[in-house]
Design a protein around this motif. Structure first.
Motif, PDB file in Angstrom:
ATOM      1  N   TYR A   1     -15.547 -42.200  53.067  1.00  0.00           N
ATOM      2  CA  TYR A   1     -14.401 -41.749  53.857  1.00  0.00           C
ATOM      3  C   TYR A   1     -13.087 -42.033  53.132  1.00  0.00           C
ATOM      4  CZ  TYR A   1     -17.636 -41.626  57.812  1.00  0.00           C
ATOM      5  OH  TYR A   1     -18.693 -41.347  58.652  1.00  0.00           O
ATOM      6  N   ALA A   2     -12.122 -41.169  53.346  1.00  0.00           N
ATOM      7  CA  ALA A   2     -10.765 -41.452  52.910  1.00  0.00           C
ATOM      8  C   ALA A   2     -10.240 -42.632  53.727  1.00  0.00           C
ATOM      9  CB  ALA A   2      -9.883 -40.231  53.118  1.00  0.00           C
ATOM     10  N   ASP A   3      -9.422 -43.455  53.116  1.00  0.00           N
ATOM     11  CA  ASP A   3      -8.886 -44.625  53.813  1.00  0.00           C
ATOM     12  C   ASP A   3      -8.142 -44.227  55.088  1.00  0.00           C
ATOM     13  OD1 ASP A   3      -8.039 -46.540  50.812  1.00  0.00           O
ATOM     14  OD2 ASP A   3      -9.919 -46.361  51.935  1.00  0.00           O
ATOM     15  N   SER A   4      -7.492 -43.083  55.043  1.00  0.00           N
ATOM     16  CA  SER A   4      -6.661 -42.664  56.169  1.00  0.00           C
ATOM     17  C   SER A   4      -7.467 -42.309  57.417  1.00  0.00           C
ATOM     18  CB  SER A   4      -5.801 -41.462  55.764  1.00  0.00           C
ATOM     19  OG  SER A   4      -6.625 -40.389  55.350  1.00  0.00           O
ATOM     20  N   VAL A   5      -8.776 -42.106  57.276  1.00  0.00           N
ATOM     21  CA  VAL A   5      -9.587 -41.709  58.442  1.00  0.00           C
ATOM     22  C   VAL A   5     -10.661 -42.723  58.790  1.00  0.00           C
ATOM     23  CG1 VAL A   5      -9.176 -39.286  57.851  1.00  0.00           C
ATOM     24  CG2 VAL A   5     -11.331 -40.369  57.188  1.00  0.00           C
ATOM     25  N   LYS A   6     -10.791 -43.768  57.998  1.00  0.00           N
ATOM     26  CA  LYS A   6     -11.817 -44.772  58.265  1.00  0.00           C
ATOM     27  C   LYS A   6     -11.632 -45.365  59.662  1.00  0.00           C
ATOM     28  CE  LYS A   6     -12.947 -46.246  53.572  1.00  0.00           C
ATOM     29  NZ  LYS A   6     -12.822 -47.314  52.543  1.00  0.00           N
ATOM     30  N   GLY A   7     -12.729 -45.477  60.383  1.00  0.00           N
ATOM     31  CA  GLY A   7     -12.687 -46.015  61.729  1.00  0.00           C
ATOM     32  C   GLY A   7     -12.354 -44.993  62.794  1.00  0.00           C
ATOM     33  N   ARG A   8     -11.922 -43.804  62.385  1.00  0.00           N
ATOM     34  CA  ARG A   8     -11.572 -42.754  63.353  1.00  0.00           C
ATOM     35  C   ARG A   8     -12.492 -41.539  63.245  1.00  0.00           C
ATOM     36  NH1 ARG A   8      -6.846 -40.165  62.990  1.00  0.00           N
ATOM     37  NH2 ARG A   8      -6.628 -40.422  60.726  1.00  0.00           N
ATOM     38  N   PHE A   9     -12.912 -41.206  62.027  1.00  0.00           N
ATOM     39  CA  PHE A   9     -13.752 -40.042  61.797  1.00  0.00           C
ATOM     40  C   PHE A   9     -15.168 -40.482  61.436  1.00  0.00           C
ATOM     41  CE2 PHE A   9     -10.241 -36.879  60.245  1.00  0.00           C
ATOM     42  CZ  PHE A   9      -9.516 -37.158  61.379  1.00  0.00           C
ATOM     43  N   THR A  10     -16.142 -39.672  61.825  1.00  0.00           N
ATOM     44  CA  THR A  10     -17.531 -39.928  61.489  1.00  0.00           C
ATOM     45  C   THR A  10     -18.181 -38.636  61.008  1.00  0.00           C
ATOM     46  OG1 THR A  10     -17.696 -41.667  63.172  1.00  0.00           O
ATOM     47  CG2 THR A  10     -19.757 -40.779  62.296  1.00  0.00           C
ATOM     48  N   ILE A  11     -18.787 -38.700  59.831  1.00  0.00           N
ATOM     49  CA  ILE A  11     -19.508 -37.541  59.297  1.00  0.00           C
ATOM     50  C   ILE A  11     -21.002 -37.763  59.504  1.00  0.00           C
ATOM     51  CG2 ILE A  11     -19.663 -38.463  56.935  1.00  0.00           C
ATOM     52  CD1 ILE A  11     -19.277 -35.559  55.948  1.00  0.00           C
ATOM     53  N   SER A  12     -21.704 -36.700  59.855  1.00  0.00           N
ATOM     54  CA  SER A  12     -23.150 -36.800  60.047  1.00  0.00           C
ATOM     55  C   SER A  12     -23.776 -35.464  59.671  1.00  0.00           C
ATOM     56  CB  SER A  12     -23.489 -37.160  61.493  1.00  0.00           C
ATOM     57  OG  SER A  12     -22.999 -36.178  62.391  1.00  0.00           O
TER      58      SER A  12
END
Length: 117
Positions: A59-70
């Motif tokens: 993940y990009a640092d700017s989206v860590k903890g907010r976005f989830t890829i699956s």
């Protein structure tokens, strides 16, 4: 060839959520890593998140903890769950597949995500 079709973009208020989907077709067995990139007006396209065939994520640092890829291999589909959206997440989001083909990159047509403050 690999063909990618995105869906799920739209307009949402800050703090809201959206889920993007990317369905792959064609030579899907050539796909290694799939990912989501985004491009805001006047900015370069940047990696948001990626997932390998072994389901290792990045993940990009700017989206860590907010976005989830699956990914759902049975449906040949990759998802991006986006929570706690911010106005700075506003961009066109592109699905990408890295393949063993030449050229190795396949891209979707893009889907607009707009986050209002």
């Amino acid at each position: 060839q690999v063909h990618l079709v995105e869906s799920g973009g739209g307009l949402v208020q800050a703090g809201g959520s959206l889920r993007l989907s990317c369905a792959a077709s064609g030579n899907i067995f050539s796909i290694n890593t799939m990912g989501w990139y985004r491009q805001a007006p006047g900015k370069l396209r940047e990696l948001v998140a990626s997932i390998t065939s072994g389901e290792t994520t990045n993940y990009a640092d700017s989206v860590k903890g907010r976005f989830t890829i699956s990914r759902d291999n049975a449906k040949d589909t990759v998802y991006l769950q986006m929570n706690s959206l911010k106005p700075e997440d506003t961009a066109v989001y592109y699905c990408n597949a890295k393949t063993s083909l030449k050229p190795p990159n396949a891209w979707g047509q893009g889907t607009q995500v707009t986050v209002s403050s």
